[in-house]
Enzyme design. Structure first.
Site, PDB file in Angstrom:
ATOM      1  N   SER A   1     -18.750  29.917  -9.456  1.00  0.00           N
ATOM      2  CA  SER A   1     -18.322  30.845 -10.502  1.00  0.00           C
ATOM      3  C   SER A   1     -19.219  30.662 -11.717  1.00  0.00           C
ATOM      4  O   SER A   1     -20.101  29.810 -11.710  1.00  0.00           O
ATOM      5  CB  SER A   1     -16.872  30.575 -10.879  1.00  0.00           C
ATOM      6  OG  SER A   1     -16.812  29.387 -11.640  1.00  0.00           O
ATOM      7  N   LYS A   2     -18.939  31.439 -12.738  1.00  0.00           N
ATOM      8  CA  LYS A   2     -19.757  31.401 -13.957  1.00  0.00           C
ATOM      9  C   LYS A   2     -19.905  29.999 -14.544  1.00  0.00           C
ATOM     10  O   LYS A   2     -20.896  29.696 -15.193  1.00  0.00           O
ATOM     11  CB  LYS A   2     -19.121  32.306 -15.016  1.00  0.00           C
ATOM     12  CG  LYS A   2     -19.600  33.727 -14.933  1.00  0.00           C
ATOM     13  CD  LYS A   2     -19.201  34.437 -16.207  1.00  0.00           C
ATOM     14  CE  LYS A   2     -19.331  35.934 -16.015  1.00  0.00           C
ATOM     15  NZ  LYS A   2     -18.395  36.693 -16.806  1.00  0.00           N
ATOM     16  N   ARG A   3     -18.876  29.197 -14.332  1.00  0.00           N
ATOM     17  CA  ARG A   3     -18.918  27.821 -14.853  1.00  0.00           C
ATOM     18  C   ARG A   3     -20.159  27.070 -14.360  1.00  0.00           C
ATOM     19  O   ARG A   3     -20.636  26.157 -14.999  1.00  0.00           O
ATOM     20  CB  ARG A   3     -17.693  27.029 -14.379  1.00  0.00           C
ATOM     21  CG  ARG A   3     -16.428  27.284 -15.115  1.00  0.00           C
ATOM     22  CD  ARG A   3     -15.321  26.407 -14.565  1.00  0.00           C
ATOM     23  NE  ARG A   3     -15.081  26.618 -13.148  1.00  0.00           N
ATOM     24  CZ  ARG A   3     -15.290  25.706 -12.213  1.00  0.00           C
ATOM     25  NH1 ARG A   3     -15.714  24.505 -12.522  1.00  0.00           N
ATOM     26  NH2 ARG A   3     -15.054  25.987 -10.938  1.00  0.00           N
TER      27      ARG A   3
ATOM     28  N   GLY B   1     -23.124  28.273 -13.943  1.00  0.00           N
ATOM     29  CA  GLY B   1     -24.387  28.858 -14.415  1.00  0.00           C
ATOM     30  C   GLY B   1     -24.492  30.285 -13.928  1.00  0.00           C
ATOM     31  O   GLY B   1     -23.487  30.973 -13.795  1.00  0.00           O
TER      32      GLY B   1
END
Ligand code: GLU
Length: 468
Positions: free
Chosen positions: A238-240, A242
Site C-alpha cells: 500500500s501507499k505506506r 512508497g
C-alpha cells in the site's frame, strides 16, 4: 479451437496500482501468447467512488506501459440497459426474485446471526413469496440451496464451494443499479471471455458468478486467481510502502520495460531467468508458472532492472523518456548535447532517469558551483593549468574526445602535473562539482563555447574561496 479472450477490469476509484498493472500484464501476455484478444473494461458502476480522473489515470498507465488493448474500453455505466434486460430475464424465468426486506429487518437478522456466531447471510424470506410486496425491492439471485460449485483454478488448482455457504445475492439494488457480481457475469458472458485472470481477493466471488452464469445457460470461463503483492514487511502493498501507482514510478525515473519486467517476475518465473524482453515473454509466459504464494515487492531489484534497461534499451526510446523528466525539471534540452549521447555517458552512474536528469543539468543550464568543491580544487595553483587548457581548447581544430584528451595530457606534461591533479579542477570548473563522466567526454558533450566560457569563469574564481 476457441480463441482466447482475456480482460482487465479495473474499478476507476484511484490510480493504476502496480498490482492492477501486473494483472493487466498477465492478461495481455496470455492473450498475445495465444494470439487472442485483450479487452479493457472499466467497472465504473460505483458512481460515488468512480471518477473520470481515475479512468484517465488507468488509460495513461496502460498507455505508458504499452499494454494496448484490442477491444474497449467498455464502460459498465454504458451498459445498464443490458444488465436490466438480463435481470428481467432471470426474474421471468424464476431464477431471480424480488426481495422487499427492509434495511431494518436485514440489520436485525445480521445482528442475530453475529450474536449466534453464524455467518451473516440472507435467510431467504422473500424467496418463495407469492404475493407482490410493498415498497421498494431489490432483485436477488436464486442461488442453488444444495450441491457444490467446483472449478479448477489455473493457479490454485481444484476448488470446491458448498452452495449452502452462498446466500441469495442481490443483483439489482432498489435504485435499479446493478451490483458488481452481476455486471461482471453479464460482461464476461457478452464479451465471450475465456480466461478470467484477476486478483485472488475475488476468489470468493467466483462460485457466485459461476452459479449466475450457469443460470443464464452460459459456459463459465476458466479462472486464474493471482496472489497479491506484499510490501517488504509482509503486509499487503500500500501507499505506506512508497510508490504504488504506475505513474509514480514514471515520475521516479523508471522505464516502462523495467517495471514490466519486474512485475512479470513478481509472481511468475521461468527457471532462474530475470531479464525478459516482451517478445520473449509472449513466448514463455504461461499461467501454471504463476506462483501460488504472494510475493514481496523489492525496490532494490527494480532499481537494478531499471539500470539494466537504461543501459541496454534503444537510446532513442530512453531519450524520449529522459526528455519528459528534463522538461518537468524545467530544463531546455534544445541547447546542449543530444540526449542519446548523454544517456551513453551517464548510464553507468544512474539507476533512474530522474537521477540522470538531475545529474545532467549542467550540460544544458549554467554550472552551479559547489562551495566546497571550488575551495578544494579551484586553487591559485590550479589557475595556470586551467588557463593553458582553456587557451588550447579555444583553438582546437577537432572537438573530439580524443583531441580533448590530448590537450589535457599535454598541458599536464608541460606543467609536470599528474593527470588526476589536473582533471578534477577542470571538472569543477565546467560542471561546478566533482562528479561527472570522464573529463574528455564531459567537455566534448558540453561543447567548445560552454567549456571555454566556464573555464574562464573558474580561472576568475581560483584562490578566491579559502578552505577553512
Ligand atoms: N473491478 C474489479 C476490481 O477492480 C475486478 C473484477 C474482476 O476482475 O472480475 O477489483
Amino acid at each position: 479451437m476457441t480463441v482466447v479472450r482475456t480482460r482487465f477490469a479495473p474499478s476507476p476509484t484511484g490510480y493504476l496500482h502496480v498490482g492492477g498493472a501486473r494483472t493487466a500484464l498477465y492478461c495481455w501476455l496470455y492473450a498475445h501468447k495465444m494470439q487472442g484478444t485483450f479487452i479493457l473494461r472499466v467497472e465504473d458502476t460505483d458512481l460515488e467512488r468512480s471518477t473520470p480522473e481515475s479512468v484517465q489515470a488507468i488509460l495513461d498507465g496502460m498507455n505508458w506501459l504499452n499494454l494496448n488493448f484490442d477491444e474497449g474500453p467498455f464502460y459498465q455505466t454504458h451498459r445498464f440497459d443490458r444488465y436490466h434486460a438480463v435481470a428481467e430475464q432471470l426474474l421471468n424465468e424464476g431464477k431471480a426474485y424480488r426481495c422487499y426486506c427492509s434495511k431494518e429487518r436485514l440489520e436485525e437478522l445480521r445482528n442475530k446471526q453475529m450474536t449466534n456466531k453464524e455467518k451473516p447471510r440472507y435467510d431467504g424470506l422473500c424467496r418463495d413469496r407469492q404475493a407482490v410486496g410493498e415498497g421498494s425491492y431489490v432483485l436477488r439471485f436464486r442461488n442453488p440451496t444444495d450441491g457444490n460449485v467446483h472449478f479448477d483454478d489455473l493457479i490454485r488448482g481444484p476448488l470446491t464451494f458448498s452452495n449452502v455457504e452462498l446466500d441469495d445475492l442481490i443483483i439489482m439494488r432498489s435504485d435499479g443499479s446493478p451490483t458488481y457480481n452481476f455486471t461482471v457475469v453479464v460482461d464476461d458472458w457478452d464479451m465471450q471471455i475465456t480466461h478470467v485472470i484477476r486478483g485472488d481477493d475475488h476468489i470468493n466471488n467466483t462460485p457466485r458468478q459461476i452459479n449466475i452464469l450457469r443460470a443464464l445457460g452460459a459456459t463459465p470461463p476458466l479462472y486464474a486467481h493471482v496472489p497479491m503483492i506484499l510490501g517488504s514487511d509482509g503486509k499487503r502493498l500500500s501507499k505506506r510502502h512508497g510508490a504504488v501507482s504506475v505513474m509514480q514510478y514514471r515520475e521516479e525515473g523508471f522505464l516502462p520495460e523495467a517495471l514490466l519486467n519486474y512485475l512479470v517476475r513478481l509472481g511468475w518465473s521461468h527457471g532462474d531467468q530475470e531479464i525478459f524482453s516482451m517478445d520473449e515473454l509472449v513466448n514463455l509466459f504461461d499461467i501454471p508458472h504463476i506462483n501460488r504464494a504472494p510475493a514481496a515487492f523489492n525496490n532494490e531489484k527494480l532499481l537494478w532492472l531499471n539500470q539494466h534497461y537504461i543501459k541496454t534499451s534503444d537510446p532513442a526510446h530512453v531519450a524520449e523518456e529522459l526528455a519528459w523528466h528534463m522538461e518537468k525539471m524545467g530544463v531546455d534540452i534544445s541547447q546542449g548535447p543530444a540526449l542519446t549521447d548523454l544517456i551513453k555517458a551517464q548510464a553507468e552512474r544512474s539507476k533512474t532517469l530522474r537521477e540522470m536528469a538531475e545529474k545532467s543539468r549542467y550540460f544544458y543550464q549554467h554550472a552551479e558551483y559547489d562551495v566546497d568543491a571550488v575551495a578544494q580544487h579551484l586553487t591559485i595553483e590550479a589557475a595556470p593549468a586551467l588557463t593553458a587548457i582553456r587557451d588550447d581548447l579555444t583553438t582546437l581544430a577537432d572537438w573530439s574526445k580524443e583531441a580533448i584528451h590530448q590537450v589535457i595530457t599535454q598541458v599536464a606534461e608541460k606543467l609536470a602535473l599528474k593527470l588526476g591533479k589536473i582533471a578534477q579542477p577542470v571538472r569543477v570548473a565546467v560542471t561546478g562539482n566533482t562528479i561527472s563522466p570522464s573529463i574528455d567526454l564531459t567537455l566534448q558533450l558540453l561543447g567548445r563555447a560552454r567549456t571555454v566560457e566556464r573555464l574562464t569563469t573558474a580561472i576568475g574564481l581560483c584562490g578566491k574561496e579559502k578552505v577553512n
